[in-house]
Design an enzyme around this catalytic site. Structure first.
Site, PDB file in Angstrom:
ATOM      1  CB  ALA A 216      -1.081  -0.020   1.399  1.00 22.50           C
ATOM      2  CG  MET A 217       2.041   5.218  -2.290  1.00 22.45           C
ATOM      3  SD  MET A 217       3.722   5.032  -1.544  1.00 22.45           S
ATOM      4  CE  MET A 217       4.002   6.788  -1.133  1.00 22.45           C
ATOM      5  CD  GLU A 252       1.048   2.063   3.626  1.00 20.14           C
ATOM      6  OE1 GLU A 252       1.474   3.265   3.493  1.00 20.14           O
ATOM      7  OE2 GLU A 252       1.803   1.095   3.538  1.00 20.14           O
ATOM      8  CD  GLU A 274       8.203   3.066   4.643  1.00 15.44           C
ATOM      9  OE1 GLU A 274       7.503   2.225   5.547  1.00 15.44           O
ATOM     10  OE2 GLU A 274       7.737   3.753   3.723  1.00 15.44           O
TER      11      GLU A 274
END
Ligand SMILES: [Zn+2]
Length: 815
Positions: A216-217, A252, A274
């Protein structure tokens, strides 16, 4: 002044489309893929018309077509495939976007920020204009156009602002979005309570896309998701899928602060966003479910994926020093080890002071493109820690080894530690790093310890003494997995059995169980046990398993974890050179022995769990988990009985966890019911891409001796396509874990993966490059197979026109 704009859209600017301050201009040149603009002064308005063909974009980077919709993926360098742009994470801009197109084909038009205007155009077209007030780097840009429907909800933030939430999917999928929406609302609330972070726009949209390279982004206010991490109902998604959706939705969303509001100065700092965000999603999932079980799952991933990476040719620090293609650095090291490094800071500082550090980080770098160093400084100041030496965790690769001995004299117990960080590519010599170890010393007689201690190792050799032990204590160390290191110690199996039974730290208890098995299997594989020792080793394991099966105080979620044997890749990590076939045979042999020896207990467990009512409670989830575990052991010990029990479980299943658990067992057996149930599963879920992915994955990961032939046949199945990354991964990624398939002595499995890489590379280099690491492990594999693996890497390296992604991974694997 010359400004360089990155671009790889495949052609030059046309002469009549380059406009400076409203007038046509020719003050530009091309330098490879980049556009160079030479203009006097500081400020100009530049206009460039760009024509692109999303339907021809098989790399799925930039703007592309998927299933009739248009969507984007810009991290890391996709935006330059949409238009020429200073496509770097430290270039922050505000975006106003106008989208226009046929209203029947693309009724929904979404972008970052808020919709500020919309209207009808000529000939059935419509348009929408969106504005995102928050300056952001181009990698966070997103756009979606398609025929979509939404599940809608609202969230009121801690300061009382109402946010409109929507999860957008294709029409038939709406009923499978409830869990995603619940997870989103839980994540928004959790981030306010745990990290003090409030959402900052009027809308938050999630869109599910079936063709997607990643999970996912986190595009600002318009998260784009692989359907795998959005769609779920009990019939089609397992409990594991539900957990993964909650975790990824959280991840996200949390990026809105750790990534979007404070972004990365350059891609070397990737772990800044991250590692931090993985830590945040791990803590979130732990709070939503079972903290110890989540910790064990996270450590299992770290050990099976990151540890091998850290000891192989692709080893790199969490803040890499160099790269050719940044896509290759979206790794378990940057993500998962990155999270562990931050977790160590949190352990040393304590939760409250760590929070003061993160508060300081957010307030002092809001709206900036920051570095890992900025983060460390904020924690130092906010939490009051000296992290001078700790910074080595950012620059040194390799999993540290901690050797320890326990001596006892008089009433004093002394622990002596020696740490080493193994050499990795480009880093022959390492310095000692601060390693926070939580430990406890148990009194053998009472089964109690004298309080948990935190010791911090910061020298190559160190010792610590503890008084008050008339008898030699039992040591429980690296409790909660307080440091991502490998512990080497002499310990008796009696002590491990003691810890497996008595340790009050759930992770340490799990660790003791794992240790008992790892030590036994490694010694057997090394040929260092005679028959009597081998037998007594198995008896000890059997006794520990029997205790876990019979322990009424354990909940089933935890019991299920304790019953999982250490994975083959983790076992291989324990050896300098591994023989995958021998590891598989020994591990399966132990499983069969346990299945036979404890058959009645596994049967009882399955029966008891079957009686637990369904639903989403922890009890129901635990029951489903141990049911599948029981089947796994029965299948190894008594295949006939397991086939009957699994078939019955499959037929009675009203949820995917039970159905998949049963089918997994049947797929590995050579039983007549196998084909029948596989066919039933296929027909039942035909057309549901995510479930058909499972159907491929179950067969490709099976223990069946003919897995190689199965995968070959499945690659010709009409439902198989190289164009969909989920499908490619579902068939070939599990296959790389099969000793009898991927590691077939003939080398055919290696050839199959090399052929895949070569076929996929021109279409989707990012996904192709992800298949290189399994072949890159050749140095740690027995010589016969190593030669064959290397040969395939050389064949790939020799191919003409290899992508930068694959070329980098292959050459690093061969060096
Ligand atoms: Zn992320």
């Amino acid at each position: 002044m010359a400004q360089r704009l990155g671009g790889s859209i495949g052609r030059d600017v046309a002469d009549d489309t380059f406009v400076v301050d409203g007038a046509l201009s020719n003050s530009w040149t091309m330098d490879g893929d980049d556009l160079l603009i030479t203009l006097p002064g500081d400020t100009h308005e530049i206009g460039i018309d760009t024509e692109i063909d999303p339907s021809a974009n098989s790399k799925l980077m930039g703007l592309y077509a998927s299933n009739g919709m248009l969507c984007t993926q810009c991290e890391a360098e996709g935006f330059r495939r949409i238009t020429f742009f200073p496509d770097r994470p430290d270039v922050l801009s505000t975006y106003t976007v106008r989208m226009e197109g046929p209203a029947d084909k693309f009724p929904v038009l979404l972008c970052n920020g808020n919709e500020v205007a919309a209207g009808e155009g000529d000939n059935g077209t419509h348009w929408a204009e969106w504005h995102d007030p928050w300056p952001k780097p181009s990698y966070l840009f997103a756009l979606v156009a398609g025929n979509l429907v939404a599940r809608r909800d609202t969230f009121t933030t801690m300061s009382g602002r109402k946010v409109d939430l929507a999860v957008w999917v294709r029409e038939g999928d709406l009923s499978r979005t409830e869990h995603a929406m619940e997870s989103l609302k839980n994540a928004m609330k959790w981030d306010e309570e745990t990290f003090g972070r409030e959402y900052d726009l009027e809308v938050f949209n999630i869109v599910a896309v079936s063709d997607f390279n990643m999970g996912a982004m986190e595009n600002k206010s318009l998260n784009i998701f692989n359907t795998k991490y959005v769609l779920a109902d009990v019939e089609t998604a397992t409990d594991g899928d539900y957990d993964a959706i909650e975790g990824v939705i959280g991840h996200e969303y949390f990026h809105n602060w750790s990534g979007d509001r404070v972004t990365c100065r350059d891609w070397f700092q990737l772990s800044l966003k991250e590692g931090f965000t993985v830590l945040r999603d791990q803590l979130f999932s732990a709070d939503m479910g079972s903290e110890p079980v989540k910790r064990i799952e996270d450590v299992r991933v770290l050990r099976s994926v990151q540890f091998p990476e850290d000891s192989g040719p692709l080893a790199h620090p969490i803040r890499p020093d160099s790269y050719r293609e940044i896509s290759n650095f979206y790794t378990a090291t940057v993500y998962n080890k990155g999270a562990e490094v931050l977790r160590m800071m949190r352990t040393m500082a304590g939760e409250e002071r760590f929070r003061q550090g993160t508060d300081l980080y957010f307030t002092s770098h809001d709206g900036e493109a920051a570095t890992c160093e900025d983060f460390v400084k904020s924690i130092e100041q906010g939490a009051g820690l000296d992290l001078t030496q700790f910074r080595l965790w950012y620059s040194q690769a390799g999993t540290p080894k901690v050797h320890l001995t326990l001596d006892h004299e008089g009433d004093t117990a002394t622990l002596r530690f020696a740490q080493t960080v193994p050499p990795t590519p480009g880093q022959p010599d390492k310095k000692p790093m601060p390693i926070p170890l939580k430990l406890a010393l148990f009194d053998r007689k009472t089964g109690k310890h004298h309080g948990e201690q935190l010791v911090i190792l910061n020298e190559a050799q160190q010792s610590f003494s503890f008084d008050g032990f008339a008898e030699p204590p039992v040591l429980s160390v690296n409790r909660g997995f307080s440091a991502p290191v490998a512990i080497e110690r002499e310990v008796s199996s009696e002590d491990l059995v003691f810890l497996a039974e008595h340790d009050d730290d759930p992770f340490a208890r799990y660790e003791a169980m794992q240790d008992i098995v790892v030590r036994h299997l490694c010694a057997t594989l090394a040929g260092s046990l005679d028959d009597a020792q081998r037998n007594s080793g198995r008896q000890a394991i059997g006794a520990a398993f029997s205790a876990v099966l019979g322990d009424a105080k354990l909940d089933d979620l935890m019991r299920g974890e304790l019953l999982i044997l250490p994975g083959e890749s983790y076992l291989a990590e324990q050896m300098l050179i591994a023989d995958p076939a021998a590891i598989r045979a020994e591990r399966e042999g132990l499983k069969a022995w346990l299945g036979q020896t404890l058959e009645s207990q596994f049967v009882d467990l399955h029966e008891r769990a079957r009686a637990v009512p369904g639903g989403t409670s922890a009890e129901a989830k635990g029951a489903r988990k141990v049911k599948s575990q029981a089947l796994v052991y029965l299948a190894a010990g008594n295949p006939g009985l397991a086939a009957r029990t699994a078939s019955a479980q499959y037929d009675a299943a009203d949820n995917m966890t039970d159905r998949q658990g049963a089918l997994m067992v049947l797929t590995s057996l050579q039983t007549p019911g196998r084909t029948h149930k596989l066919l039933d599963f296929y027909n039942r879920f035909k057309g549901n891409a995510l479930v058909i992915d499972k159907w491929f994955a179950l067969q490709a990961s099976s223990l069946h001796p003919n897995v190689l032939e199965h995968v070959k046949a499945l690659a010709k199945h009409p439902d198989f396509t190289l164009k969909n990354p989920n499908r490619v991964r579902s068939l070939y990624m599990p296959f790389t874990g099969t000793a009898q398939g991927f590691h077939a002595a003939s080398g055919e499995g290696y050839r199959m993966i090399a052929d895949l890489i070569l076929a996929l590379d021109p279409l989707n280099p990012q996904t192709a490059a992800r298949f290189v690491p399994p072949l890159g492990r050749w140095r740690r594999i027995e010589p016969g197979r190593a030669v064959l693996m290397r040969k395939e890497l050389e064949r790939i390296a020799a191919a003409p026109k290899l992508s930068r992604d694959t070329y980098e991974q292959v050459t690093r694997s061969l060096d």
